[in-house]
Design an enzyme around this catalytic site. Structure first.
Site, PDB file in Angstrom:
ATOM      1  N   SER A   1       0.817  -1.222   0.000  1.00  0.00           N
ATOM      2  CA  SER A   1       0.000   0.000   0.000  1.00  0.00           C
ATOM      3  C   SER A   1       0.849   1.269   0.000  1.00  0.00           C
ATOM      4  O   SER A   1       2.000   1.270   0.439  1.00  0.00           O
ATOM      5  CB  SER A   1      -0.910   0.013   1.232  1.00  0.00           C
ATOM      6  OG  SER A   1      -1.610  -1.191   1.353  1.00  0.00           O
TER       7      SER A   1
HETATM    8  N1  SAH Z   1      -0.417  -5.305   4.167  1.00  0.00           N
HETATM    9  C1  SAH Z   1       0.220  -5.545   2.897  1.00  0.00           C
HETATM   10  C2  SAH Z   1      -0.688  -5.134   1.741  1.00  0.00           C
HETATM   11  C3  SAH Z   1      -0.965  -6.310   0.913  1.00  0.00           C
HETATM   12  S1  SAH Z   1      -2.241  -6.230  -0.301  1.00  0.00           S
HETATM   13  C4  SAH Z   1       1.591  -4.906   2.802  1.00  0.00           C
HETATM   14  O1  SAH Z   1       1.982  -4.160   3.723  1.00  0.00           O
HETATM   15  O2  SAH Z   1       2.314  -5.149   1.833  1.00  0.00           O
HETATM   16  C5  SAH Z   1      -3.443  -7.333   0.413  1.00  0.00           C
HETATM   17  C6  SAH Z   1      -3.000  -8.731   0.716  1.00  0.00           C
HETATM   18  O3  SAH Z   1      -4.127  -9.426   1.219  1.00  0.00           O
HETATM   19  C7  SAH Z   1      -2.508  -9.532  -0.491  1.00  0.00           C
HETATM   20  O4  SAH Z   1      -1.240 -10.042  -0.244  1.00  0.00           O
HETATM   21  C8  SAH Z   1      -3.551 -10.651  -0.611  1.00  0.00           C
HETATM   22  O5  SAH Z   1      -3.015 -11.873  -1.088  1.00  0.00           O
HETATM   23  C9  SAH Z   1      -4.042 -10.768   0.812  1.00  0.00           C
HETATM   24  N2  SAH Z   1      -5.363 -11.408   0.963  1.00  0.00           N
HETATM   25  C10 SAH Z   1      -6.468 -11.240   0.207  1.00  0.00           C
HETATM   26  N3  SAH Z   1      -7.466 -12.007   0.682  1.00  0.00           N
HETATM   27  C11 SAH Z   1      -6.990 -12.681   1.755  1.00  0.00           C
HETATM   28  C12 SAH Z   1      -7.546 -13.631   2.671  1.00  0.00           C
HETATM   29  N4  SAH Z   1      -8.809 -14.070   2.573  1.00  0.00           N
HETATM   30  N5  SAH Z   1      -6.750 -14.122   3.649  1.00  0.00           N
HETATM   31  C13 SAH Z   1      -5.461 -13.707   3.769  1.00  0.00           C
HETATM   32  N6  SAH Z   1      -4.879 -12.814   2.943  1.00  0.00           N
HETATM   33  C14 SAH Z   1      -5.637 -12.297   1.951  1.00  0.00           C
END
Ligand code: SAH
Length: 223
Positions: free
Chosen positions: A59
Site C-alpha cells: 500500500s
Molecule cells: N499489508 C500488505 C498489503 C498487501 S495487499 C503490505 O503491507 O504489503 C493485500 C494482501 O491481502 C494480499 O497479499 C492478498 O493476497 C491478501 N489477501 C487477500 N485475501 C486474503 C484472505 N482471505 N486471507 C489472507 N490474505 C488475503
C-alpha cells in the site's frame, strides 16, 4: 540519498494530516526498500503503492500511515493483520504494539515476508498461511484488527474475534472504485462505525489459492 527521500516522505505524511509521532517514527525506522521488489526499490520512499507479485500491492505510505494512526495500537496491544502481502504494514505495527499476528493466503508472499522479518530481527510477528476471512480463533480475542484488502462487507468472524473495547480498521466496498476505509469500535453496547477516507485496495478473496490447496493435499498424503 535514501535518507533525504525518507525525510521528504515523512514531511509529506505530516502535511497529509498524520500527526501521531509514534506512527511517524515507526515509519521512519522500518526500511520500506526491504519490502519492495528490486525493480521498484528506487520508488521505496515515494508516496505510491508498489506491485509485489501475485497481482498484489504494497500500500501507499499515506494509506499505511492513516490506517496505523486510526488503529491506535499501544505498547500492550495484541494486533491481528489480515493480508500480510510484502510484510511492510506488519513490520510498522510491530514497532508499536506487543505482538502482531498476520495472515496471508499466498504461501510465496508469506515466505518472503517471513525472511524480511527475520533479517530485520522483528521477533514479535507471528505468521499464518490461511484464509483471513476466518480470522485466527486460537489466538483471539485481539485488541486491534487491521484488514489490508477490501471485503464487500465487514467479515463477521473477525468482529467476533475483536475484544470488547477493541478497534478494527478496514476497507469495505463492492468494487475497486467505491471503497471506504472504516474504523469500527466494539463497545459494550455494540459496534460504532466511523468513515475515515475513500480508498482503493485489492479484494479480500475467500480461501487459499487452488494449486496450494492441491500441494497441501499431496504432501498430506491423502488417497
Ligand atoms: N499489508 C500488505 C498489503 C498487501 S495487499 C503490505 O503491507 O504489503 C493485500 C494482501 O491481502 C494480499 O497479499 C492478498 O493476497 C491478501 N489477501 C487477500 N485475501 C486474503 C484472505 N482471505 N486471507 C489472507 N490474505 C488475503
Amino acid at each position: 540519498m535514501a535518507t533525504s527521500r525518507k525525510i521528504r516522505l515523512i514531511m509529506e505524511l505530516r502535511r497529509a494530516g498524520i500527526a501521531d509521532t509514534d506512527v511517524l517514527s515507526a515509519i521512519e525506522r522500518i526500511p520500506r526498500e526491504s519490502f519492495t521488489p528490486d525493480s521498484f526499490r528506487h520508488q521505496a520512499y515515494e508516496n505510491v503503492a508498489i506491485p509485489i507479485g501475485q497481482g498484489q500491492t504494497l500500500s501507499q505510505p499515506q494509506v499505511v500511515a492513516l490506517m496505523t494512526q486510526a488503529l491506535k495500537a499501544g505498547r500492550r496491544t495484541k494486533v491481528l493483520e489480515v493480508g500480510t502481502g510484502s510484510g511492510y504494514q506488519a513490520a510498522v505495527l510491530s514497532r508499536l504494539c506487543r505482538r502482531v499476528y498476520t495472515i496471508e493466503r499466498f504461501r510465496e508472499l508469506l515466505a518472503t515476508a517471513e525472511q524480511r522479518f527475520a533479517a530485520l530481527r522483528l521477533h514479535n510477528i507471528t505468521t499464518l498461511h490461511g484464509d483471513g476471512w476466518k480470522g485466527w480463533s486460537e489466538q483471539a480475542p485481539f485488541d486491534r484488527i487491521m484488514i489490508t484488502a477490501a471485503a464487500a462487507d465487514v467479515p463477521a468472524a473477525l468482529v467476533d474475534q475483536l475484544a470488547v473495547g477493541g478497534r478494527m480498521v478496514l476497507p469495505v466496498g463492492r468494487s475497486s472504485r467505491d471503497q471506504a476505509l472504516l474504523q469500527l469500535r466494539r463497545e459494550p453496547g455494540g459496534i460504532v462505525e466511523e468513515h475515515l477516507a475513500d480508498v482503493r485496495f485489492v479484494p479480500l478473496v475467500e480461501g487459499v489459492p487452488e494449486e496450494q490447496a492441491y500441494g497441501a493435499q499431496r504432501s498430506g498424503g491423502r488417497a
